[in-house]
Scaffold this motif. Structure first.
Motif, PDB file in Angstrom:
ATOM      1  N   GLN A   1       4.664 -22.536   5.494  1.00  0.00           N
ATOM      2  CA  GLN A   1       4.162 -21.520   4.573  1.00  0.00           C
ATOM      3  C   GLN A   1       5.228 -21.267   3.511  1.00  0.00           C
ATOM      4  OE1 GLN A   1       3.431 -17.982   6.855  1.00  0.00           O
ATOM      5  NE2 GLN A   1       1.761 -18.884   8.050  1.00  0.00           N
ATOM      6  N   ILE A   2       4.797 -21.110   2.270  1.00  0.00           N
ATOM      7  CA  ILE A   2       5.764 -20.772   1.222  1.00  0.00           C
ATOM      8  C   ILE A   2       5.225 -19.603   0.401  1.00  0.00           C
ATOM      9  CG2 ILE A   2       6.683 -23.116   1.101  1.00  0.00           C
ATOM     10  CD1 ILE A   2       5.254 -23.501  -1.519  1.00  0.00           C
ATOM     11  N   ILE A   3       6.136 -18.973  -0.319  1.00  0.00           N
ATOM     12  CA  ILE A   3       5.789 -17.887  -1.225  1.00  0.00           C
ATOM     13  C   ILE A   3       6.434 -18.198  -2.570  1.00  0.00           C
ATOM     14  CG2 ILE A   3       7.728 -16.513  -0.316  1.00  0.00           C
ATOM     15  CD1 ILE A   3       6.133 -13.987  -1.046  1.00  0.00           C
ATOM     16  N   ILE A   4       5.662 -18.078  -3.629  1.00  0.00           N
ATOM     17  CA  ILE A   4       6.156 -18.329  -4.984  1.00  0.00           C
ATOM     18  C   ILE A   4       6.111 -17.002  -5.722  1.00  0.00           C
ATOM     19  CG2 ILE A   4       5.846 -19.682  -7.084  1.00  0.00           C
ATOM     20  CD1 ILE A   4       4.245 -21.705  -5.317  1.00  0.00           C
ATOM     21  N   GLU A   5       7.262 -16.590  -6.266  1.00  0.00           N
ATOM     22  CA  GLU A   5       7.372 -15.239  -6.835  1.00  0.00           C
ATOM     23  C   GLU A   5       7.808 -15.284  -8.290  1.00  0.00           C
ATOM     24  OE1 GLU A   5       8.541 -12.340  -3.145  1.00  0.00           O
ATOM     25  OE2 GLU A   5      10.183 -13.458  -4.064  1.00  0.00           O
ATOM     26  N   SER A   6       7.348 -14.282  -9.041  1.00  0.00           N
ATOM     27  CA  SER A   6       7.782 -14.133 -10.425  1.00  0.00           C
ATOM     28  C   SER A   6       9.269 -13.807 -10.474  1.00  0.00           C
ATOM     29  CB  SER A   6       6.978 -13.030 -11.110  1.00  0.00           C
ATOM     30  OG  SER A   6       7.157 -11.789 -10.432  1.00  0.00           O
ATOM     31  N   PHE A   7       9.916 -14.193 -11.544  1.00  0.00           N
ATOM     32  CA  PHE A   7      11.338 -13.928 -11.744  1.00  0.00           C
ATOM     33  C   PHE A   7      11.529 -12.482 -12.203  1.00  0.00           C
ATOM     34  CE2 PHE A   7      14.806 -14.017 -15.043  1.00  0.00           C
ATOM     35  CZ  PHE A   7      15.863 -13.989 -14.141  1.00  0.00           C
ATOM     36  N   LEU A   8      12.384 -11.768 -11.495  1.00  0.00           N
ATOM     37  CA  LEU A   8      12.728 -10.397 -11.864  1.00  0.00           C
ATOM     38  C   LEU A   8      14.121 -10.421 -12.492  1.00  0.00           C
ATOM     39  CD1 LEU A   8      11.541  -8.508  -8.639  1.00  0.00           C
ATOM     40  CD2 LEU A   8      10.294  -8.792 -10.803  1.00  0.00           C
ATOM     41  N   ASP A   9      14.217 -10.039 -13.734  1.00  0.00           N
ATOM     42  CA  ASP A   9      15.476 -10.118 -14.484  1.00  0.00           C
ATOM     43  C   ASP A   9      16.163  -8.755 -14.455  1.00  0.00           C
ATOM     44  OD1 ASP A   9      17.553 -10.922 -16.036  1.00  0.00           O
ATOM     45  OD2 ASP A   9      16.414 -11.072 -17.909  1.00  0.00           O
TER      46      ASP A   9
ATOM     47  N   PRO B   1       0.806  -1.236   0.000  1.00  0.00           N
ATOM     48  CA  PRO B   1       0.000   0.000   0.000  1.00  0.00           C
ATOM     49  C   PRO B   1       0.835   1.281   0.000  1.00  0.00           C
ATOM     50  CG  PRO B   1      -0.879  -1.576   1.586  1.00  0.00           C
ATOM     51  CD  PRO B   1       0.440  -2.112   1.126  1.00  0.00           C
ATOM     52  N   TYR B   2       2.090   1.187   0.386  1.00  0.00           N
ATOM     53  CA  TYR B   2       2.986   2.351   0.359  1.00  0.00           C
ATOM     54  C   TYR B   2       3.640   2.528  -1.015  1.00  0.00           C
ATOM     55  CZ  TYR B   2       2.666   2.570   5.469  1.00  0.00           C
ATOM     56  OH  TYR B   2       2.222   2.672   6.762  1.00  0.00           O
ATOM     57  N   GLY B   3       3.291   1.648  -1.949  1.00  0.00           N
ATOM     58  CA  GLY B   3       3.837   1.763  -3.295  1.00  0.00           C
ATOM     59  C   GLY B   3       5.222   1.166  -3.462  1.00  0.00           C
ATOM     60  N   VAL B   4       5.645   0.300  -2.535  1.00  0.00           N
ATOM     61  CA  VAL B   4       6.958  -0.338  -2.656  1.00  0.00           C
ATOM     62  C   VAL B   4       6.863  -1.442  -3.712  1.00  0.00           C
ATOM     63  CG1 VAL B   4       8.711  -1.706  -1.472  1.00  0.00           C
ATOM     64  CG2 VAL B   4       7.578   0.182  -0.274  1.00  0.00           C
ATOM     65  N   PRO B   5       7.637  -1.344  -4.800  1.00  0.00           N
ATOM     66  CA  PRO B   5       7.553  -2.350  -5.865  1.00  0.00           C
ATOM     67  C   PRO B   5       8.121  -3.698  -5.401  1.00  0.00           C
ATOM     68  CG  PRO B   5       8.651  -0.329  -6.619  1.00  0.00           C
ATOM     69  CD  PRO B   5       8.590  -0.264  -5.130  1.00  0.00           C
ATOM     70  N   CYS B   6       7.469  -4.771  -5.835  1.00  0.00           N
ATOM     71  CA  CYS B   6       7.966  -6.117  -5.533  1.00  0.00           C
ATOM     72  C   CYS B   6       7.466  -7.063  -6.618  1.00  0.00           C
ATOM     73  CB  CYS B   6       7.524  -6.559  -4.147  1.00  0.00           C
ATOM     74  SG  CYS B   6       5.745  -6.482  -3.867  1.00  0.00           S
TER      75      CYS B   6
ATOM     76  N   HIS C   1      13.084  -3.238  -6.899  1.00  0.00           N
ATOM     77  CA  HIS C   1      11.977  -4.046  -6.396  1.00  0.00           C
ATOM     78  C   HIS C   1      12.460  -4.803  -5.159  1.00  0.00           C
ATOM     79  CE1 HIS C   1      10.355  -3.051 -10.286  1.00  0.00           C
ATOM     80  NE2 HIS C   1       9.271  -3.793 -10.097  1.00  0.00           N
ATOM     81  N   LEU C   2      11.716  -4.705  -4.072  1.00  0.00           N
ATOM     82  CA  LEU C   2      12.114  -5.341  -2.816  1.00  0.00           C
ATOM     83  C   LEU C   2      11.878  -6.846  -2.861  1.00  0.00           C
ATOM     84  CD1 LEU C   2      12.987  -5.012   0.207  1.00  0.00           C
ATOM     85  CD2 LEU C   2      10.533  -4.889   0.735  1.00  0.00           C
ATOM     86  N   LEU C   3      12.885  -7.602  -2.414  1.00  0.00           N
ATOM     87  CA  LEU C   3      12.743  -9.047  -2.258  1.00  0.00           C
ATOM     88  C   LEU C   3      12.460  -9.417  -0.804  1.00  0.00           C
ATOM     89  CD1 LEU C   3      15.690 -10.351  -4.486  1.00  0.00           C
ATOM     90  CD2 LEU C   3      13.287 -10.034  -5.129  1.00  0.00           C
ATOM     91  N   GLU C   4      13.318  -8.944   0.114  1.00  0.00           N
ATOM     92  CA  GLU C   4      13.160  -9.284   1.529  1.00  0.00           C
ATOM     93  C   GLU C   4      14.028  -8.377   2.383  1.00  0.00           C
ATOM     94  OE1 GLU C   4      14.497 -13.398   1.372  1.00  0.00           O
ATOM     95  OE2 GLU C   4      16.395 -12.819   2.300  1.00  0.00           O
ATOM     96  N   ILE C   5      13.816  -8.462   3.703  1.00  0.00           N
ATOM     97  CA  ILE C   5      14.610  -7.704   4.666  1.00  0.00           C
ATOM     98  C   ILE C   5      15.147  -8.660   5.721  1.00  0.00           C
ATOM     99  CG2 ILE C   5      14.580  -5.880   6.425  1.00  0.00           C
ATOM    100  CD1 ILE C   5      12.284  -4.587   4.924  1.00  0.00           C
ATOM    101  N   ASN C   6      16.426  -8.531   6.042  1.00  0.00           N
ATOM    102  CA  ASN C   6      17.046  -9.293   7.130  1.00  0.00           C
ATOM    103  C   ASN C   6      17.308  -8.335   8.291  1.00  0.00           C
ATOM    104  OD1 ASN C   6      17.727 -11.914   5.586  1.00  0.00           O
ATOM    105  ND2 ASN C   6      18.583 -10.310   4.301  1.00  0.00           N
ATOM    106  N   THR C   7      16.827  -8.674   9.489  1.00  0.00           N
ATOM    107  CA  THR C   7      17.029  -7.787  10.633  1.00  0.00           C
ATOM    108  C   THR C   7      18.116  -8.262  11.587  1.00  0.00           C
ATOM    109  OG1 THR C   7      15.214  -8.865  11.839  1.00  0.00           O
ATOM    110  CG2 THR C   7      14.674  -6.890  10.561  1.00  0.00           C
ATOM    111  N   THR C   8      18.673  -9.460  11.366  1.00  0.00           N
ATOM    112  CA  THR C   8      19.928  -9.846  12.032  1.00  0.00           C
ATOM    113  C   THR C   8      20.842 -10.431  10.957  1.00  0.00           C
ATOM    114  OG1 THR C   8      19.039 -12.009  12.716  1.00  0.00           O
ATOM    115  CG2 THR C   8      18.942 -10.237  14.336  1.00  0.00           C
ATOM    116  N   PRO C   9      21.384  -9.571  10.098  1.00  0.00           N
ATOM    117  CA  PRO C   9      22.212 -10.036   8.988  1.00  0.00           C
ATOM    118  C   PRO C   9      23.547 -10.590   9.469  1.00  0.00           C
ATOM    119  CG  PRO C   9      22.238  -7.644   9.107  1.00  0.00           C
ATOM    120  CD  PRO C   9      21.232  -8.109  10.109  1.00  0.00           C
ATOM    121  N   GLY C  10      24.211 -11.340   8.566  1.00  0.00           N
ATOM    122  CA  GLY C  10      25.512 -11.925   8.882  1.00  0.00           C
ATOM    123  C   GLY C  10      26.529 -10.874   9.289  1.00  0.00           C
TER     124      GLY C  10
END
Length: 324
Positions: free
Chosen positions: A191-199, A126-131, A284-293
């Motif tokens: 739970q799984i999520i299936i996403e279109s391929f972004l080239d 709803p904030y217009g973030v592309p994904c 286009h956003l894929l995901e966010i990590n909040t405790t990254p390596g």
């Protein structure tokens, strides 16, 4: 007086060993003139403190304390280095909030939200973030492969909804391979999520709070030798990670603004690392990590180094901000 800092690492997920590496790097670089650092290992079976000789001592879970040389030690702050559950999905954050102990990652609700890829993307749309275009599937539901392909197309990505380090992720080129990919994802999550391929060009962008200011770090360009940025590419040298990313000024400006917007809009704190793919100049956003390596080779420390921030400064800043 020195602050007592608990560095929590391990966790319950497939990322346990990666988290141990991150935690040990934090322990190595944390300023010992300012902090008494303690390594706390979290497993499903037990929580324990590792002393300097790597001897295990049990934790007291009721108040998150330990005994060191017979003296009870309480902690001023917790440095969260757990990837996956229970350190990245809000469980540990809620526990520490109840105990009133500051910790370095985002709060429990924001952690749970960002760890759930489906909920995260639904919240930001709803904030217009592309994904990417996505299709959601829960274990036990009827699998309509034709409906999936009609919505997301081929190739597509099948992902465990609540997992990291590319566990449970497959790139599917043919409908005949979709069933195996779904089965693989369900090994990690119900739970799984299936996403279109972004080239397009893939970048990873770290956002941290540093010196009391939200700071976007230089982006890292990801070039995988494999079909995508999978576990081998991330941890076994099968990729190029170029910091700063070789992107245009417009792309750099767009992804920097979007990464900061997401961090502030969701009310995040501590370290985050967001993954994007460019379609033209639009990230286009894929995901966010909040405790990254947090190893020397991990992306966020690479980006901090490019920004002129040492590991000592990076780790110290997390504690300063948590205590602020």
């Amino acid at each position: 007086m020195k602050k007592n800092i608990a560095i929590i690492m391990g966790g319950y997920s497939s990322e346990h060993n990666i988290s141990i590496k991150s935690g040990n790097v934090v322990y190595k670089y944390l300023d010992k003139t300012k902090y008494n650092a303690y390594r706390i290992i979290i497993t499903k079976d037990s929580w324990f403190y590792l002393d300097g000789a790597d001897k295990e001592h049990p934790m007291e879970k009721s108040d998150f304390s330990i005994k060191d040389d017979g003296k009870k030690v309480h902690f001023d702050c917790v440095f969260n280095a757990i990837h996956g559950t229970p350190g990245e999905d809000g469980l540990m954050q809620a526990y520490f909030e109840l105990l009133g102990i500051p910790q370095t990652s985002c709060n429990h609700y924001e952690a749970a939200l960002t760890f759930n890829k489906r909920d995260l993307l639904s919240t930001l749309k709803p904030y217009g973030v592309p994904c990417a275009t996505s299709y959601f599937l829960n274990k036990g539901q009827t699998i309509d492969e034709d409906a999936i392909v009609d919505k997301v197309g081929l190739p597509c990505f099948v992902k465990a909804n609540r997992a990291g380090s590319s566990y449970g992720v497959s790139k599917v080129h043919n409908i005949e391979d979709l069933g195996n990919a779904i089965e693989n994802a369900f090994k990690e999550d119900t739970q799984i999520i299936i996403e279109s391929f972004l080239d397009g060009t893939e970048v990873s962008v770290g956002v941290i709070t540093f010196n009391n200011k939200v700071t976007v770090l230089p982006a890292t360009e990801i070039i995988s030798e494999n079909d995508f940025f999978d576990f081998e590419a991330k941890y076994m040298g099968k990729s190029q990670e170029i910091t700063p990313a070789r992107i245009s000024k417009i792309q750099e400006s767009n992804v920097t603004q979007l990464a900061e917007f997401i961090y502030k809009t969701l009310g995040l704190k501590g370290y985050t690392r967001s993954e994007f793919i460019f379609i033209g100049d639009e990230p286009h956003l894929l995901e966010i990590n909040t405790t990254p390596g947090l190893t020397e080779e991990s992306l966020l420390p690479q980006q901090a180094k490019t920004a002129g921030i040492s590991l000592e400064e990076l780790f110290d800043s997390a504690i300063v901000e948590a205590l602020r």
